[in-house]
Design an enzyme around this catalytic site. Structure first.
Site, PDB file in Angstrom:
ATOM      1  N   LYS A 103       0.870  -1.182   0.000  1.00 57.80           N
ATOM      2  CA  LYS A 103       0.000   0.000   0.000  1.00 57.80           C
ATOM      3  C   LYS A 103       0.906   1.229   0.000  1.00 57.80           C
ATOM      4  O   LYS A 103       1.064   1.911   1.018  1.00 57.80           O
ATOM      5  CB  LYS A 103      -0.896  -0.059   1.240  1.00 57.80           C
ATOM      6  CG  LYS A 103      -2.256   0.554   1.039  1.00 57.80           C
ATOM      7  CD  LYS A 103      -3.174   0.203   2.194  1.00 57.80           C
ATOM      8  CE  LYS A 103      -4.313   1.184   2.289  1.00 57.80           C
ATOM      9  NZ  LYS A 103      -5.155   1.312   1.125  1.00 57.80           N
TER      10      LYS A 103
HETATM   11  N1  PPE Z   1      -7.631  -2.510  -2.588  1.00 58.87           N
HETATM   12  C1  PPE Z   1      -7.189  -1.260  -2.584  1.00 58.87           C
HETATM   13  C2  PPE Z   1      -6.489  -0.738  -3.781  1.00 58.87           C
HETATM   14  C3  PPE Z   1      -7.376  -0.471  -1.445  1.00 58.87           C
HETATM   15  O1  PPE Z   1      -6.916   0.773  -1.433  1.00 58.87           O
HETATM   16  C4  PPE Z   1      -8.062  -1.007  -0.335  1.00 58.87           C
HETATM   17  C5  PPE Z   1      -8.298  -0.175   0.879  1.00 58.87           C
HETATM   18  C6  PPE Z   1      -8.530  -2.331  -0.408  1.00 58.87           C
HETATM   19  C7  PPE Z   1      -8.285  -3.062  -1.546  1.00 58.87           C
HETATM   20  C8  PPE Z   1      -9.232  -2.984   0.742  1.00 58.87           C
HETATM   21  O2  PPE Z   1      -8.365  -3.231   1.802  1.00 58.87           O
HETATM   22  P1  PPE Z   1      -8.860  -3.290   3.312  1.00 58.87           P
HETATM   23  O3  PPE Z   1      -9.167  -1.909   3.717  1.00 58.87           O
HETATM   24  O4  PPE Z   1      -7.724  -3.902   4.048  1.00 58.87           O
HETATM   25  O5  PPE Z   1     -10.052  -4.145   3.332  1.00 58.87           O
HETATM   26  N2  PPE Z   1      -8.413   1.198   0.650  1.00 58.87           N
HETATM   27  C9  PPE Z   1      -8.247   2.133   1.734  1.00 58.87           C
HETATM   28  C10 PPE Z   1      -8.031   3.545   1.233  1.00 58.87           C
HETATM   29  C11 PPE Z   1      -9.190   4.187   0.570  1.00 58.87           C
HETATM   30  C12 PPE Z   1      -8.935   5.633   0.276  1.00 58.87           C
HETATM   31  O6  PPE Z   1      -9.717   6.188  -0.480  1.00 58.87           O
HETATM   32  O7  PPE Z   1      -7.986   6.229   0.775  1.00 58.87           O
HETATM   33  C13 PPE Z   1      -9.382   2.049   2.747  1.00 58.87           C
HETATM   34  O8  PPE Z   1     -10.421   1.471   2.462  1.00 58.87           O
HETATM   35  O9  PPE Z   1      -9.202   2.568   3.843  1.00 58.87           O
END
Ligand code: PPE
Length: 305
Positions: free
Chosen positions: A159
């Site tokens: 990330k």
């Molecule tokens: N894929 C991506 C690309 C992603 O950014 C997130 C979270 C996920 C999957 C889901 O991961 P999890 O939160 O562990 O279930 N995205 C974060 C950032 C969003 C933003 O706009 O900034 C979030 O959901 O917090």
């Protein structure tokens, strides 16, 4: 929606006033995207605010840093405690939490080896990311014209700050075209994930979500959903999905910390049955679980105080 401020932001070991949490314009990460971050939510529970799966999120922050080759000058336990302290300092029953580790002011150029790493944790109230009725009404999705970067360009499993240029390009393209969110395909054409969520599609009664190898982030909500779904007796698999699997899916939903769980009502204007029964069952348990209301998932809620 502008960010709603809270009293304090944690920076390198201390809680500083929100307005004083500032960095220099020559901060390395601002120029090169060389940072890592997390998105976490704290929810109100009967025992007080609890940070959902905090330990897993902080461990993923360290994994992202490890992939980037960045050393975080704190331990996992220190950042877990720092997150709890920051959440507690807001006085809010629940909030969104954004830890970020970045190369600070002092060096320029692409060599990050001499850079110092700074860490900050901020909290603020953040409502429904894809709309208040995202489960019941669903969102309109578009397959992006932007390809998710591959493992040898920008590792999608980390990330990193810079990775989100790709997500922003796709998100804005989708919004301008009148859709709510974009679905990203990997360079080989298989479904990876969305700009800020993982995706699940139900085909022939089987729930499928793409693997990390397809370019997905190892989502913590995705993991919670798989646990809940298996406990409900659903057949859940981590497997590849083709674009056409989405067009003829029995139901589709996306999930992430910010978005929680959202039904999908169409992909590229092909209607998808919505809201699907599996989506609704999982979403209802998930939204109870995050608030500590489901005994068997109570260990996911890490109390802030
Ligand atoms: N894929 C991506 C690309 C992603 O950014 C997130 C979270 C996920 C999957 C889901 O991961 P999890 O939160 O562990 O279930 N995205 C974060 C950032 C969003 C933003 O706009 O900034 C979030 O959901 O917090």
């Amino acid at each position: 929606m502008p960010i709603q401020s809270t009293p304090k932001i944690w920076m390198n070991g201390e809680l500083v006033d929100w307005d004083k949490a500032q960095i220099h314009v020559l901060t390395h990460t601002l120029h090169y995207g060389t940072g890592v971050f997390e998105g976490i939510r704290a929810y109100p529970t009967d025992d007080g605010p609890a940070v959902f799966r905090l330990t897993e999120h902080i461990k993923r922050l360290f994994n992202s840093a490890h992939i980037l080759g960045m050393e975080i000058p704190f331990t996992v336990d220190e950042l877990i405690q720092a997150t709890k302290d920051t959440v507690a300092s807001t006085g809010l029953p629940g909030c969104y939490v954004r830890p970020i580790a970045y190369y600070g002011y002092g060096e320029m150029g692409l060599n990050t080896l001499p850079c110092r790493t700074d860490v900050a944790i901020a909290c603020w109230p953040w409502g429904a990311y894809l709309g208040d009725d995202a489960v019941s009404k669903g969102v309109r999705m578009k397959i992006s014209s932007w390809t998710r970067h591959d493992h040898n360009t920008m590792p999608p499993a980390a990330k990193t700050v810079g990775n989100y240029v790709n997500s922003s390009l796709a998100k804005v393209e989708a919004l301008k075209a009148g859709y709510d969110e974009a679905i990203m395909l990997a360079p080989n054409g298989l479904v990876a994930e969305c700009t800020g969520e993982n995706i699940f599609a139900v085909r022939n009664d089987i729930m499928i979500t793409p693997p990390i190898s397809a370019g997905a982030l190892e989502g913590i909500t995705q993991n919670s959903v798989m646990t809940i779904a298996r406990d409900l007796g659903y057949d859940v698999r981590v497997d590849n999905l083709a674009r056409s699997d989405l067009y003829i899916a029995e139901e589709i939903f996306v999930c992430g910390t910010a978005a929680e769980i959202s039904s999908v009502n169409s992909v590229d204007d092909r209607a998808v049955p919505c809201p699907g029964p599996k989506t609704q069952a999982i979403a209802s348990i998930y939204l109870d679980a995050v608030k500590g209301r489901v005994d068997k998932y109570k260990h996911w809620c890490e109390l802030a105080v």
